[in-house]
Design an enzyme around this catalytic site. Sequence first.
Site, PDB file in Angstrom:
ATOM      1  N   TRP A 144      40.879  28.664 -69.601  1.00 42.61           N
ATOM      2  CA  TRP A 144      42.172  28.499 -70.280  1.00 42.61           C
ATOM      3  C   TRP A 144      43.070  27.477 -69.581  1.00 42.61           C
ATOM      4  O   TRP A 144      44.053  27.045 -70.162  1.00 42.61           O
ATOM      5  CB  TRP A 144      42.894  29.858 -70.346  1.00 42.61           C
ATOM      6  N   ASN A 145      42.784  27.104 -68.334  1.00 40.68           N
ATOM      7  CA  ASN A 145      43.784  26.302 -67.604  1.00 40.68           C
ATOM      8  C   ASN A 145      43.832  24.847 -68.070  1.00 40.68           C
ATOM      9  O   ASN A 145      44.889  24.228 -68.065  1.00 40.68           O
ATOM     10  CB  ASN A 145      43.581  26.400 -66.086  1.00 40.68           C
ATOM     11  N   LYS A 168      32.037  28.867 -76.444  1.00 38.31           N
ATOM     12  CA  LYS A 168      32.937  30.018 -76.432  1.00 38.31           C
ATOM     13  C   LYS A 168      34.109  29.664 -75.521  1.00 38.31           C
ATOM     14  O   LYS A 168      33.960  29.563 -74.305  1.00 38.31           O
ATOM     15  CB  LYS A 168      32.248  31.272 -75.890  1.00 38.31           C
ATOM     16  N   PRO A 169      35.286  29.446 -76.094  1.00 42.28           N
ATOM     17  CA  PRO A 169      36.451  29.112 -75.255  1.00 42.28           C
ATOM     18  C   PRO A 169      37.044  30.383 -74.650  1.00 42.28           C
ATOM     19  O   PRO A 169      36.688  31.496 -75.051  1.00 42.28           O
ATOM     20  CB  PRO A 169      37.419  28.496 -76.266  1.00 42.28           C
ATOM     21  N   ALA A 170      37.979  30.202 -73.720  1.00 40.45           N
ATOM     22  CA  ALA A 170      38.626  31.355 -73.087  1.00 40.45           C
ATOM     23  C   ALA A 170      39.427  32.146 -74.126  1.00 40.45           C
ATOM     24  O   ALA A 170      39.998  31.570 -75.058  1.00 40.45           O
ATOM     25  CB  ALA A 170      39.546  30.871 -71.978  1.00 40.45           C
ATOM     26  N   SER A 223      35.629  31.142 -63.086  1.00 39.09           N
ATOM     27  CA  SER A 223      35.679  31.724 -61.741  1.00 39.09           C
ATOM     28  C   SER A 223      34.297  31.756 -61.095  1.00 39.09           C
ATOM     29  O   SER A 223      33.268  31.807 -61.778  1.00 39.09           O
ATOM     30  CB  SER A 223      36.240  33.141 -61.821  1.00 39.09           C
ATOM     31  N   GLU A 244      31.066  24.804 -62.849  1.00 36.22           N
ATOM     32  CA  GLU A 244      32.241  24.202 -62.217  1.00 36.22           C
ATOM     33  C   GLU A 244      33.176  25.374 -61.944  1.00 36.22           C
ATOM     34  O   GLU A 244      33.762  25.938 -62.866  1.00 36.22           O
ATOM     35  CB  GLU A 244      32.837  23.166 -63.176  1.00 36.22           C
ATOM     36  N   LEU A 245      33.266  25.770 -60.661  1.00 39.61           N
ATOM     37  CA  LEU A 245      33.876  27.070 -60.329  1.00 39.61           C
ATOM     38  C   LEU A 245      35.160  26.902 -59.519  1.00 39.61           C
ATOM     39  O   LEU A 245      35.828  25.893 -59.608  1.00 39.61           O
ATOM     40  CB  LEU A 245      32.832  27.922 -59.589  1.00 39.61           C
ATOM     41  N   CYS A 278      41.508  24.154 -60.448  1.00 38.33           N
ATOM     42  CA  CYS A 278      40.489  24.394 -59.424  1.00 38.33           C
ATOM     43  C   CYS A 278      40.561  23.329 -58.327  1.00 38.33           C
ATOM     44  O   CYS A 278      40.069  23.542 -57.229  1.00 38.33           O
ATOM     45  CB  CYS A 278      39.108  24.466 -60.054  1.00 38.33           C
ATOM     46  N   GLU A 379      41.455  31.652 -52.984  1.00 37.00           N
ATOM     47  CA  GLU A 379      42.058  30.720 -53.934  1.00 37.00           C
ATOM     48  C   GLU A 379      43.335  31.372 -54.499  1.00 37.00           C
ATOM     49  O   GLU A 379      43.352  32.565 -54.774  1.00 37.00           O
ATOM     50  CB  GLU A 379      41.049  30.472 -55.071  1.00 37.00           C
TER      51      GLU A 379
END
Length: 475
Positions: A144-145, A168-170, A223, A244-245, A278, A379
Amino acid sequence: MYINGAWCTPKSNATFDVFNPANGKKIANVADGTEIDARLAIDAAGSAFPSWSKSTAYQRATFLTNAHRIMLSRKDVLAEIMTIEQGKPLKAARNEVQYAADFLLWYAEEAKRINGEILPSTRPDQRFMVLHQAVGVVAAVTPWNYPISMITRKIAPALAAGCCIVLKPAEATPLCAIEMFKIFEEANIPNGVVNLVTARDPKPIGEEFTTNPTVAKITFTGSTAVGKMLACQAGAHMKRISLELGGHAPFIVCEDADPVHAAKGASLVKFLNTGQACISPNRFLVHTSAYDAFIDTLSTRVAKMKAGSGFEDGVSIGPLINQAAIDKVNRQVTDAVEKGAKLITGGMQLTEGRLADGHFYAPTVLADVTPDMLIYSEETFGPVAPIIKYDDNDDALAMANDTTYGLAAYVYTQNLGRAMHMFEGLRFGIIGINDINPTSAAAPFGGMKDSGLGREGGKPGIMEYLETKTAGLSI
Ligand code: ADP
């Protein structure tokens, strides 16, 4: 949802609500898909794959440039939806739309450069040929960011490579995804090539993505915990995966840097998207000689930052995405202060007046942070700048690398040799050297260690969607 070129409701007919994080108000309700819908979307992508993957790169590039053109003509609408749904200030939302559109154009061009090779052999009567072909159906999960650029950063190279995709989006930002799929529809991308499944509960969809035999590749941004879980599930079926975390970026200010210039950069990059990135700096390692000047400039700038709705003029601090995010920030700040950190500015949830119904946290500067504090290793994903003093550059490098993450790092120095030493010594995938925005559609983006696998953007970003085949040819 958008499956096989048609807008549709889920088999269950269920919906879920989407809220504005700046005021808590409901803004829409959206199709609540399940694994049944995901399966239909995967089937559609599987059926579209043979012809899409055989289309020419020039044909695929035309669809991507169409989408790019439509996207730019809708920049303001997309940005407004993003601000309503995700909260970032309108100007930042417009910047994100531009960045997102860049991927469509860059990969439209790159599609034409998926070159093979002819290699010499030790045998005079043999040649080797190397060919790159689309991996197949791709399942993508986005956060979502950055709710639009994370979509195009995956879809553009996948389509350019000849893959078909299910996204599938957030659950917090499905409206941005829906708006993007209207653009793909208008760009006349053939049925089944791009498919959208929105859902409140991601788990069953993730399971379908990682186990369905038609899916060849998973691409995920989110995440570390969820990424590792998806990697385990995908590994059991030997599916390709890109991840990509999370990150825990150090920001090193060396003794030869201009501390005022570095602090200006810090104030811009740390508070971008209210720290919900991130690649957001999570530890400021500042040389003793630059320490006071850095803190003075940073805290003066931070204290002036205005929090509020992204639609208000002069607002640079939007809301955090939900109360859980506020609680995490609060926990880290309280822990640091209890363990001896100095709270220079901020340090509390903002609940006055119009901010009461949103999830706002005051932009915060913490000085004298030490390794025993949670914020040193966790984080944050919020608007907090923790500052750590150091004396020796080798110690700073060791502290910077003292994390399980390896996504972004920043260094301020005017010494070219030191910049190179840091670039080579930092165990991070993206390094800003006197630069707070080391990202572009043309540049590889991705991390080491717990920050993930693979790269997005640039040439490596399309290789993630290609298999390499070798033929030995006797002549
Ligand atoms: P964050 O904590 O930043 O929301 P997440 O990793 O939970 O990060 O979310 C990123 C994306 O991963 C979102 O699209 C979310 O729906 C999805 N997601 C979360 N849990 C799962 C899961 N178990 N399987 C598949 N996707 C998931």
